[in-house]
Design a protein around this motif. Structure first.
Motif, PDB file in Angstrom:
ATOM      1  N   THR A 133     -75.582   0.476  -1.815  1.00 38.32           N
ATOM      2  CA  THR A 133     -76.605  -0.420  -1.313  1.00 38.32           C
ATOM      3  C   THR A 133     -77.883   0.691  -1.127  1.00 38.32           C
ATOM      4  O   THR A 133     -78.990   0.350  -1.184  1.00 38.32           O
ATOM      5  N   ASN A 134     -77.556   2.026  -1.048  1.00 37.95           N
ATOM      6  CA  ASN A 134     -78.693   2.866  -0.944  1.00 37.95           C
ATOM      7  C   ASN A 134     -79.184   3.112  -2.300  1.00 37.95           C
ATOM      8  O   ASN A 134     -80.578   3.132  -2.327  1.00 37.95           O
ATOM      9  N   LYS A 135     -78.265   2.904  -3.394  1.00 41.40           N
ATOM     10  CA  LYS A 135     -79.003   3.122  -4.839  1.00 41.40           C
ATOM     11  C   LYS A 135     -79.764   2.052  -5.040  1.00 41.40           C
ATOM     12  O   LYS A 135     -80.723   1.936  -5.811  1.00 41.40           O
ATOM     13  N   ILE A 136     -79.148   0.657  -4.648  1.00 46.46           N
ATOM     14  CA  ILE A 136     -80.243  -0.407  -4.793  1.00 46.46           C
ATOM     15  C   ILE A 136     -81.638  -0.308  -4.202  1.00 46.46           C
ATOM     16  O   ILE A 136     -82.576  -0.803  -4.826  1.00 46.46           O
ATOM     17  N   LYS A 137     -81.351   0.137  -2.858  1.00 48.20           N
ATOM     18  CA  LYS A 137     -82.858   0.246  -2.231  1.00 48.20           C
ATOM     19  C   LYS A 137     -83.509   1.324  -3.173  1.00 48.20           C
ATOM     20  O   LYS A 137     -84.864   1.271  -3.268  1.00 48.20           O
ATOM     21  N   ASP A 138     -83.102   2.451  -3.720  1.00 49.57           N
ATOM     22  CA  ASP A 138     -84.013   3.341  -4.694  1.00 49.57           C
ATOM     23  C   ASP A 138     -84.545   2.625  -5.753  1.00 49.57           C
ATOM     24  O   ASP A 138     -85.499   2.649  -6.310  1.00 49.57           O
ATOM     25  N   PHE A 139     -83.546   1.665  -6.498  1.00 52.00           N
ATOM     26  CA  PHE A 139     -84.132   0.759  -7.644  1.00 52.00           C
ATOM     27  C   PHE A 139     -85.432   0.126  -7.364  1.00 52.00           C
ATOM     28  O   PHE A 139     -86.366  -0.086  -7.836  1.00 52.00           O
ATOM     29  N   LEU A 140     -85.139  -0.770  -6.189  1.00 56.25           N
ATOM     30  CA  LEU A 140     -86.350  -1.520  -5.442  1.00 56.25           C
ATOM     31  C   LEU A 140     -87.512  -0.566  -5.066  1.00 56.25           C
ATOM     32  O   LEU A 140     -88.669  -1.173  -5.686  1.00 56.25           O
ATOM     33  N   GLU A 141     -87.388   0.603  -4.636  1.00 59.73           N
ATOM     34  CA  GLU A 141     -88.565   1.420  -4.349  1.00 59.73           C
ATOM     35  C   GLU A 141     -89.199   2.115  -5.603  1.00 59.73           C
ATOM     36  O   GLU A 141     -90.405   1.957  -5.586  1.00 59.73           O
ATOM     37  N   CYS A 142     -88.475   1.914  -6.536  1.00 60.62           N
ATOM     38  CA  CYS A 142     -88.931   2.595  -7.944  1.00 60.62           C
ATOM     39  C   CYS A 142     -89.347   1.145  -8.677  1.00 60.62           C
ATOM     40  O   CYS A 142     -89.867   1.557 -10.066  1.00 60.62           O
ATOM     41  N   GLY A 143     -89.446   0.204  -8.295  1.00 61.38           N
ATOM     42  CA  GLY A 143     -90.194  -1.040  -8.869  1.00 61.38           C
ATOM     43  C   GLY A 143     -89.349  -1.912  -9.897  1.00 61.38           C
ATOM     44  O   GLY A 143     -89.987  -2.531 -10.737  1.00 61.38           O
ATOM     45  N   PHE A 144     -87.991  -1.659  -9.738  1.00 64.48           N
ATOM     46  CA  PHE A 144     -87.299  -2.354 -10.805  1.00 64.48           C
ATOM     47  C   PHE A 144     -87.142  -3.819 -10.393  1.00 64.48           C
ATOM     48  O   PHE A 144     -87.223  -4.123  -8.893  1.00 64.48           O
ATOM     49  N   ASP A 145     -86.731  -4.677 -11.184  1.00 64.09           N
ATOM     50  CA  ASP A 145     -86.289  -6.207 -11.021  1.00 64.09           C
ATOM     51  C   ASP A 145     -84.759  -6.022 -10.973  1.00 64.09           C
ATOM     52  O   ASP A 145     -84.291  -5.861 -12.179  1.00 64.09           O
ATOM     53  N   PHE A 146     -84.315  -6.207  -9.784  1.00 65.24           N
ATOM     54  CA  PHE A 146     -82.831  -6.078  -9.655  1.00 65.24           C
ATOM     55  C   PHE A 146     -82.147  -7.193  -9.251  1.00 65.24           C
ATOM     56  O   PHE A 146     -82.421  -7.871  -8.412  1.00 65.24           O
ATOM     57  N   THR A 147     -80.939  -7.376 -10.075  1.00 66.60           N
ATOM     58  CA  THR A 147     -79.975  -8.238  -9.733  1.00 66.60           C
ATOM     59  C   THR A 147     -78.765  -8.062  -9.485  1.00 66.60           C
ATOM     60  O   THR A 147     -78.117  -6.991  -9.760  1.00 66.60           O
ATOM     61  N   VAL A 148     -78.273  -8.588  -8.366  1.00 68.13           N
ATOM     62  CA  VAL A 148     -76.786  -8.416  -7.895  1.00 68.13           C
ATOM     63  C   VAL A 148     -76.171  -9.628  -8.430  1.00 68.13           C
ATOM     64  O   VAL A 148     -76.340 -10.854  -8.240  1.00 68.13           O
ATOM     65  N   LEU A 149     -74.917  -9.311  -9.302  1.00 63.62           N
ATOM     66  CA  LEU A 149     -74.083 -10.483  -9.882  1.00 63.62           C
ATOM     67  C   LEU A 149     -73.162 -10.581  -9.022  1.00 63.62           C
ATOM     68  O   LEU A 149     -72.171  -9.528  -9.254  1.00 63.62           O
ATOM     69  N   LEU A 150     -72.621 -11.664  -8.601  1.00 62.83           N
ATOM     70  CA  LEU A 150     -71.659 -11.903  -7.746  1.00 62.83           C
ATOM     71  C   LEU A 150     -70.555 -12.503  -8.798  1.00 62.83           C
ATOM     72  O   LEU A 150     -70.858 -13.822  -8.961  1.00 62.83           O
ATOM     73  N   ALA A 151     -69.671 -11.951  -9.426  1.00 58.22           N
ATOM     74  CA  ALA A 151     -69.036 -12.377 -10.484  1.00 58.22           C
ATOM     75  C   ALA A 151     -67.759 -13.252 -10.330  1.00 58.22           C
ATOM     76  O   ALA A 151     -66.719 -12.872 -10.184  1.00 58.22           O
ATOM     77  N   ASP A 152     -68.046 -14.497  -9.675  1.00 57.87           N
ATOM     78  CA  ASP A 152     -66.929 -15.321  -9.237  1.00 57.87           C
ATOM     79  C   ASP A 152     -65.839 -15.560 -10.351  1.00 57.87           C
ATOM     80  O   ASP A 152     -64.769 -15.637 -10.116  1.00 57.87           O
ATOM     81  N   TRP A 153     -66.592 -15.855 -11.404  1.00 52.15           N
ATOM     82  CA  TRP A 153     -65.453 -16.251 -12.270  1.00 52.15           C
ATOM     83  C   TRP A 153     -64.570 -14.952 -13.140  1.00 52.15           C
ATOM     84  O   TRP A 153     -63.537 -15.056 -13.248  1.00 52.15           O
ATOM     85  N   HIS A 154     -65.241 -13.827 -12.885  1.00 49.94           N
ATOM     86  CA  HIS A 154     -64.649 -12.938 -13.131  1.00 49.94           C
ATOM     87  C   HIS A 154     -63.586 -12.495 -12.042  1.00 49.94           C
ATOM     88  O   HIS A 154     -62.068 -12.139 -12.610  1.00 49.94           O
ATOM     89  N   ALA A 155     -63.699 -12.709 -10.907  1.00 52.08           N
ATOM     90  CA  ALA A 155     -62.841 -12.638  -9.682  1.00 52.08           C
ATOM     91  C   ALA A 155     -61.655 -13.584 -10.169  1.00 52.08           C
ATOM     92  O   ALA A 155     -60.394 -13.332  -9.853  1.00 52.08           O
ATOM     93  N   TYR A 156     -62.037 -14.823 -10.423  1.00 53.50           N
ATOM     94  CA  TYR A 156     -60.959 -15.961 -10.869  1.00 53.50           C
ATOM     95  C   TYR A 156     -60.082 -15.282 -11.879  1.00 53.50           C
ATOM     96  O   TYR A 156     -58.820 -15.502 -11.736  1.00 53.50           O
ATOM     97  N   ILE A 157     -60.598 -14.691 -13.066  1.00 54.41           N
ATOM     98  CA  ILE A 157     -59.839 -14.210 -14.135  1.00 54.41           C
ATOM     99  C   ILE A 157     -58.845 -13.145 -13.355  1.00 54.41           C
ATOM    100  O   ILE A 157     -57.569 -12.935 -14.064  1.00 54.41           O
ATOM    101  N   ASN A 158     -59.487 -12.218 -12.634  1.00 54.75           N
ATOM    102  CA  ASN A 158     -58.630 -11.023 -11.961  1.00 54.75           C
ATOM    103  C   ASN A 158     -57.605 -11.433 -10.858  1.00 54.75           C
ATOM    104  O   ASN A 158     -57.148 -10.526 -10.045  1.00 54.75           O
ATOM    105  N   ASP A 159     -57.503 -13.038 -10.771  1.00 56.31           N
ATOM    106  CA  ASP A 159     -56.606 -13.304  -9.810  1.00 56.31           C
ATOM    107  C   ASP A 159     -56.881 -12.991  -8.471  1.00 56.31           C
ATOM    108  O   ASP A 159     -55.887 -12.789  -7.377  1.00 56.31           O
ATOM    109  N   LYS A 160     -58.357 -12.612  -8.092  1.00 48.39           N
ATOM    110  CA  LYS A 160     -58.658 -12.431  -6.753  1.00 48.39           C
ATOM    111  C   LYS A 160     -58.550 -13.706  -5.868  1.00 48.39           C
ATOM    112  O   LYS A 160     -58.687 -14.863  -6.438  1.00 48.39           O
ATOM    113  N   LEU A 161     -58.284 -13.468  -4.477  1.00 46.37           N
ATOM    114  CA  LEU A 161     -58.097 -14.581  -3.655  1.00 46.37           C
ATOM    115  C   LEU A 161     -57.051 -15.789  -4.164  1.00 46.37           C
ATOM    116  O   LEU A 161     -57.656 -17.174  -3.757  1.00 46.37           O
TER     117      LEU A 161
END
Length: 346
Positions: free
Chosen positions: A49-77
């Motif tokens: 989260t600190n690094k994400i704040k660095d990206f935002l401070e440096c003017g980046f368009d930042f995406t957090v991918l919540l990889a739900d189908w990847h978690a499904y493949i990986n048998d999570k929950l």
């Protein structure tokens, strides 16, 4: 502000700095990090989260991918996609609780675009441009070794999907912990064959589990929710933090593989922003100690600072860092409570 210094601070690898310098010439470069929604969040997320704040401070368009189908493949929950999506909502709360402005970040779920044929074209083109052996080498992104790739076919899709994510989102920078390195390097390799821009890869360290015992494989011994006694949850109260850190592996004068020093270096000192790290001690034990830089603290420990003094100081600051996170969830308990009701969080 030195943008390059801000982005590379507290990182272990940038591939490559020259390419990153060129990316920074763009008016609004794009970067992302991907997470599987799969359970409770631990202290290691503060590095991200600190690094994400660095990206935002440096003017980046930042995406957090919540990889739900990847978690499904990986048998999570248990492969329950509804629980995984709920966990994604809880994770959005976690980012906000740790100071990431949700209005400045794009939260994207894999389920938002898995219905797009263009995405699956990228998955297939990526698969065509690499080998099964190369894909299996990248499976540490799933917390699995190459041998587990044969359990079901979907496991082999996972690295190709992660590479396709990067191309589909048209990213300039792929950011993650060192456990994401193989996937990011695969994306860079495949990009040449597909005529896509190679993503710059930025990696921050993984916090070592409290009971890791000095073992050197960072991925195997990272702080993980699967080892509750060896990790600090962002929901742990002060007593729990104190007990866990008191039991943490921290041999006298040992620097390498010391999880307590790692927390100081990668979590506490970045939060201090130039203020001194204070270790409070009775006068009969030498009185209080102050350290302006992490390097000063590390040297003092190597020279004989007692592990208990280091642990007490560390626990004090970790509890200060967690306090506003606890306050956030007291005000926004809905998703957290649902996670507890379903037994996803204890």
């Amino acid at each position: 502000m030195n943008v390059l210094k801000t982005l590379t601070n507290n990182t272990v690898e940038v591939v490559t700095r020259e390419e990153l310098t060129k990316v920074l010439e763009k008016p609004k470069p794009k970067a992302y990090i991907g997470f599987e929604p799969s359970g409770s969040v631990h202290l290691g997320w503060k590095i991200c989260t600190n690094k994400i704040k660095d990206f935002l401070e440096c003017g980046f368009d930042f995406t957090v991918l919540l990889a739900d189908w990847h978690a499904y493949i990986n048998d999570k929950l248990g492969g329950d996609i509804e629980k995984i999506k709920l966990c994604g909502k809880y994770m959005q709360d976690c980012f906000a609780a740790m100071g990431v402005d949700k209005n400045q970040v794009k939260f994207v779920y894999a389920s938002d675009y898995v219905g797009d044929p263009k995405y699956w074209e990228l998955v297939l083109r990526t698969s065509k441009a690499t080998s099964v052996a190369r894909v299996k080498r990248a499976m540490d992104i799933m917390g699995r070794d190459a041998e587990e790739g044969g359990k079901d076919l979907s496991k082999l899709f996972y690295p190709a999907m992660q590479v396709a994510d990067i191309f589909y989102l048209d990213l300039d920078v792929a950011y993650g912990g060192t456990d994401q390195r193989h996937a990011h390097m695969l994306a860079r390799d495949v990009s040449k064959k597909l005529g896509r821009k190679p993503p710059v890869a930025i990696h921050t360290p993984l916090l070592t589990g409290l009971q890791a015992g000095g073992r050197m494989n960072a991925i195997e011994n990272k702080m993980s929710k699967s080892k509750p006694d060896s990790m600090i949850s962002i929901h742990d109260n002060a007593d729990s933090v104190n007990k866990k850190i008191k039991k943490a592996y921290c041999p006298e004068k040992q620097i390498e593989g010391n999880p307590v020093l790692e927390m100081c270096k990668y979590v506490i000192f970045p939060e201090l922003k130039g203020e001194a790290f204070l270790i409070e001690r009775p006068e009969k034990f030498g009185g209080n100690l102050k350290f302006v830089t992490y390097e000063e603290l590390e040297k003092a420990f190597a020279d004989g600072l007692h592990p208990l003094d280091l642990k007490n100081g560390t626990a004090n600051y970790i509890n200060k860092i967690l306090a506003p996170i606890h306050e956030y969830f007291e005000k926004h308990p809905e998703n957290y409570n649902k996670m507890k009701e379903l037994g996803i969080i204890q």
